[in-house]
Design a protein around this motif. Sequence first.
Motif, mmCIF file in Angstrom:
data_model
loop_
_atom_site.group_PDB
_atom_site.id
_atom_site.type_symbol
_atom_site.label_atom_id
_atom_site.label_comp_id
_atom_site.label_asym_id
_atom_site.label_seq_id
_atom_site.Cartn_x
_atom_site.Cartn_y
_atom_site.Cartn_z
ATOM 1 N N ALA A 103 52.230 24.222 32.637
ATOM 2 C CA ALA A 103 53.503 24.883 32.966
ATOM 3 C C ALA A 103 53.332 25.731 34.218
ATOM 4 C CB ALA A 103 53.966 25.743 31.795
ATOM 5 N N LEU A 104 52.219 26.452 34.305
ATOM 6 C CA LEU A 104 52.007 27.310 35.476
ATOM 7 C C LEU A 104 51.875 26.466 36.745
ATOM 8 C CD1 LEU A 104 49.583 29.998 33.991
ATOM 9 C CD2 LEU A 104 52.006 30.274 34.538
ATOM 10 N N GLU A 105 51.204 25.324 36.631
ATOM 11 C CA GLU A 105 51.014 24.476 37.818
ATOM 12 C C GLU A 105 52.305 23.753 38.199
ATOM 13 O OE1 GLU A 105 47.627 21.950 37.104
ATOM 14 O OE2 GLU A 105 46.212 23.594 37.490
ATOM 15 N N ARG A 106 52.917 23.099 37.197
ATOM 16 C CA ARG A 106 54.071 22.249 37.498
ATOM 17 C C ARG A 106 55.324 23.051 37.782
ATOM 18 N NH1 ARG A 106 56.479 19.828 33.940
ATOM 19 N NH2 ARG A 106 55.304 20.687 32.203
ATOM 20 N N GLY A 108 55.549 26.647 37.744
ATOM 21 C CA GLY A 108 55.331 27.891 38.482
ATOM 22 C C GLY A 108 54.854 27.668 39.902
ATOM 23 N N GLY A 109 54.268 26.502 40.163
ATOM 24 C CA GLY A 109 53.753 26.232 41.505
ATOM 25 C C GLY A 109 52.418 26.915 41.767
ATOM 26 N N PHE A 110 51.717 27.357 40.726
ATOM 27 C CA PHE A 110 50.402 27.977 40.910
ATOM 28 C C PHE A 110 49.356 26.878 40.910
ATOM 29 C CE2 PHE A 110 53.079 31.061 38.814
ATOM 30 C CZ PHE A 110 52.876 32.198 39.554
ATOM 31 N N LYS A 111 48.593 26.823 41.966
ATOM 32 C CA LYS A 111 47.588 25.753 42.037
ATOM 33 C C LYS A 111 46.202 26.317 41.751
ATOM 34 C CE LYS A 111 50.456 22.504 43.311
ATOM 35 N NZ LYS A 111 51.328 22.519 42.135
ATOM 36 N N GLY A 112 45.435 25.512 41.053
ATOM 37 C CA GLY A 112 44.019 25.834 40.877
ATOM 38 C C GLY A 112 43.732 27.099 40.087
ATOM 39 N N ILE A 113 44.634 27.487 39.190
ATOM 40 C CA ILE A 113 44.294 28.642 38.350
ATOM 41 C C ILE A 113 43.501 28.162 37.147
ATOM 42 C CG2 ILE A 113 46.081 30.383 38.789
ATOM 43 C CD1 ILE A 113 47.477 28.910 36.357
ATOM 44 N N ASP A 114 42.619 29.039 36.702
ATOM 45 C CA ASP A 114 41.800 28.697 35.548
ATOM 46 C C ASP A 114 42.331 29.429 34.336
ATOM 47 O OD1 ASP A 114 39.856 26.846 35.658
ATOM 48 O OD2 ASP A 114 38.426 28.147 36.742
ATOM 49 N N VAL A 115 42.900 28.674 33.393
ATOM 50 C CA VAL A 115 43.392 29.313 32.169
ATOM 51 C C VAL A 115 42.270 29.260 31.136
ATOM 52 C CG1 VAL A 115 45.124 29.215 30.331
ATOM 53 C CG2 VAL A 115 45.764 28.648 32.691
ATOM 54 N N PRO A 116 41.845 30.408 30.611
ATOM 55 C CA PRO A 116 40.753 30.381 29.634
ATOM 56 C C PRO A 116 41.201 29.816 28.288
ATOM 57 C CG PRO A 116 41.538 32.624 29.912
ATOM 58 C CD PRO A 116 42.323 31.774 30.878
ATOM 59 N N LEU A 117 40.242 29.492 27.457
ATOM 60 C CA LEU A 117 40.546 28.910 26.144
ATOM 61 C C LEU A 117 41.406 29.874 25.317
ATOM 62 C CD1 LEU A 117 40.114 26.471 24.314
ATOM 63 C CD2 LEU A 117 38.112 27.628 23.366
ATOM 64 N N THR A 118 42.337 29.294 24.566
ATOM 65 C CA THR A 118 43.216 30.067 23.687
ATOM 66 C C THR A 118 42.398 30.870 22.679
ATOM 67 O OG1 THR A 118 44.694 28.176 23.864
ATOM 68 C CG2 THR A 118 45.219 29.795 22.160
ATOM 69 N N LEU A 119 42.744 32.141 22.531
ATOM 70 C CA LEU A 119 42.086 32.951 21.499
ATOM 71 C C LEU A 119 42.629 32.535 20.139
ATOM 72 C CD1 LEU A 119 42.191 36.496 23.167
ATOM 73 C CD2 LEU A 119 40.228 34.945 22.993
ATOM 74 N N GLY A 120 41.759 32.001 19.300
ATOM 75 C CA GLY A 120 42.210 31.428 18.029
ATOM 76 C C GLY A 120 42.009 32.357 16.844
ATOM 77 N N MET A 121 42.556 31.934 15.719
ATOM 78 C CA MET A 121 42.427 32.717 14.484
ATOM 79 C C MET A 121 41.098 32.397 13.817
ATOM 80 S SD MET A 121 45.997 31.669 12.794
ATOM 81 C CE MET A 121 47.278 31.196 13.934
ATOM 82 N N ALA A 122 40.652 33.309 12.982
ATOM 83 C CA ALA A 122 39.456 33.052 12.186
ATOM 84 C C ALA A 122 39.744 31.885 11.239
ATOM 85 C CB ALA A 122 39.080 34.301 11.407
ATOM 86 N N GLU A 123 40.965 31.839 10.715
ATOM 87 C CA GLU A 123 41.332 30.805 9.745
ATOM 88 C C GLU A 123 42.802 30.432 9.998
ATOM 89 O OE1 GLU A 123 39.816 29.066 7.178
ATOM 90 O OE2 GLU A 123 41.821 28.170 7.121
ATOM 91 N N PRO A 124 43.057 29.202 10.475
ATOM 92 C CA PRO A 124 44.429 28.880 10.896
ATOM 93 C C PRO A 124 45.395 28.523 9.761
ATOM 94 C CG PRO A 124 42.986 27.043 11.346
ATOM 95 C CD PRO A 124 42.120 28.113 10.760
ATOM 96 N N PHE A 125 45.083 28.912 8.533
ATOM 97 C CA PHE A 125 46.011 28.681 7.416
ATOM 98 C C PHE A 125 46.313 30.011 6.730
ATOM 99 C CE2 PHE A 125 44.064 24.541 8.029
ATOM 100 C CZ PHE A 125 45.183 23.732 8.034
#
Length: 466
Positions: A103-106, A108-125
């Motif tokens: 979304a940011l690239e297409r 927003g027009g931001f090129k070459g940004i590095d999006v870090p891995l999503t911060l996840g839950m300990a338990e996704p249920f």
Amino acid sequence: MDDISMKPQQLTITALSEEGEGIGRLDGMAVFIPGALPGETVECHLVEQKKNYARGRLTQILAASPARVSPPCPYFPECGGCQLQHLDYPAQLEAKRVTVQDALERIGGFKGIDVPLTLGMAEPFRYRNNGQYPIRKVNGQVRIGFFKAGSHEVIDIKDCLIQPEINARVVAALKTWIQESGVTTYNPKTQEGMMRHLMIRHSNITGGLMVVLVATVKTLPGEAGLIERLRGAVPEIESLVLNTNTKPGSQVLGPQSRVIYGKERIFGEIDGFKFGISPLSFFQVNTAQTKVLYQKAIEFADLKGSETVFDVYSGIGTISLSLSRKARKVYGIESVRPAVEDAVENARRAGVEHVEFIAGKAEDVMPRLAEQGVRPDVVVLDPPRKGCEPEVLRTLLDMKPEKIIYVSCKPSTLARDLKILCVGGESGLEEPAYRLAAVQPVDLFGETGHVEAIILMTRSGSGDKK
Ligand code: SAH
């Protein structure tokens, strides 16, 4: 159309949409296919074709993703609640990261940004603190559950895996009572019948529940028996509320609520602050991950104690209070008046006096504050899915806060708004007003396609633009 839908198409899935559908391309055109996963080669039938995109029905997986798993919930994918139970959790986090980056690239027009891995839950249920279950009767049988994907048909669900286990006891007890008492259930077509919805909310302080029964009436026949039945089955119920909703349409709650047993409200805790939860008040559904999200907001704001902060779209004041610990003054701006009243009460309870909540639309309040000469150093934006009104962004470009933190639950509107603030030409300025300094996706909605992200923007240049 017809000939397209008859012919199976083969394609490779490259990403997931914001709704958790697989996206592939046919001659450059995006095709959205529910159930297909990134990296897979699939066969589908096109079922809908628009000018710029198409929708496909998955008919065969020719090469499956190694991250494909067997969905733990027996109602998946029929139930419309979850979209990603067939994808293992690390891959869900990566897919959400890619959605934000795309979304940011297409857009927003931001090129070459590095999006870090999503911060996840300990338990996704079992992570939700709020469940809303529609109630219907089909062939004389009561159904309490969730809507089938893409429809208003209710699937009867015994236990939802993203809700706490205790909810199943409430659902079962209510279902038996409706069945035995013969109380009618709502029919949205005729608008007849009484019982419409069950809502269950949880306190992360006491573990207790608020149970809200939504009906078209102000008193239920046999109410005393119902109270006894529910309390007997679930002693953890701290508050039982009858909410009256007579309006047709999909809105769950009506304006009137009456406590029929126990307390007026239960309490939730975030970042050491206590928040009153009443039937109508908004509260983030995933308390544990909300803490992670706010921690990022605190880190990005990096307050020293002298700052004026705006918390725009402040809800019941959760971000305002978290940031108040290190700010000189915080303004919370929120359009829903009862939420503002809750926010004022939450601040009062915490003994916080340097937070001021203003009821009104951000697009009206912000220009007014600017006229009065109020200048924020840090602004937090946490808008609904449609993003910010242009007037809000224009006022920000005028106010020139040092930092803008944007919390978003929809990457496409986030990217659209960032483009206005950060990409020179769009904002009408010669050079970009803000620089995209940091991005962090945070998973608040495991197993579903919903994507949340937080962004830090800082003033570009030396701050001498006037
Ligand atoms: N920051 C809060 C709430 C975020 S939800 C939290 O984290 O809990 C978005 C909020 O924006 C909702 O409370 C909604 O009522 C409010 N809102 C929607 N449109 C608005 C507008 N135009 N102006 C101000 N607030 C608005």
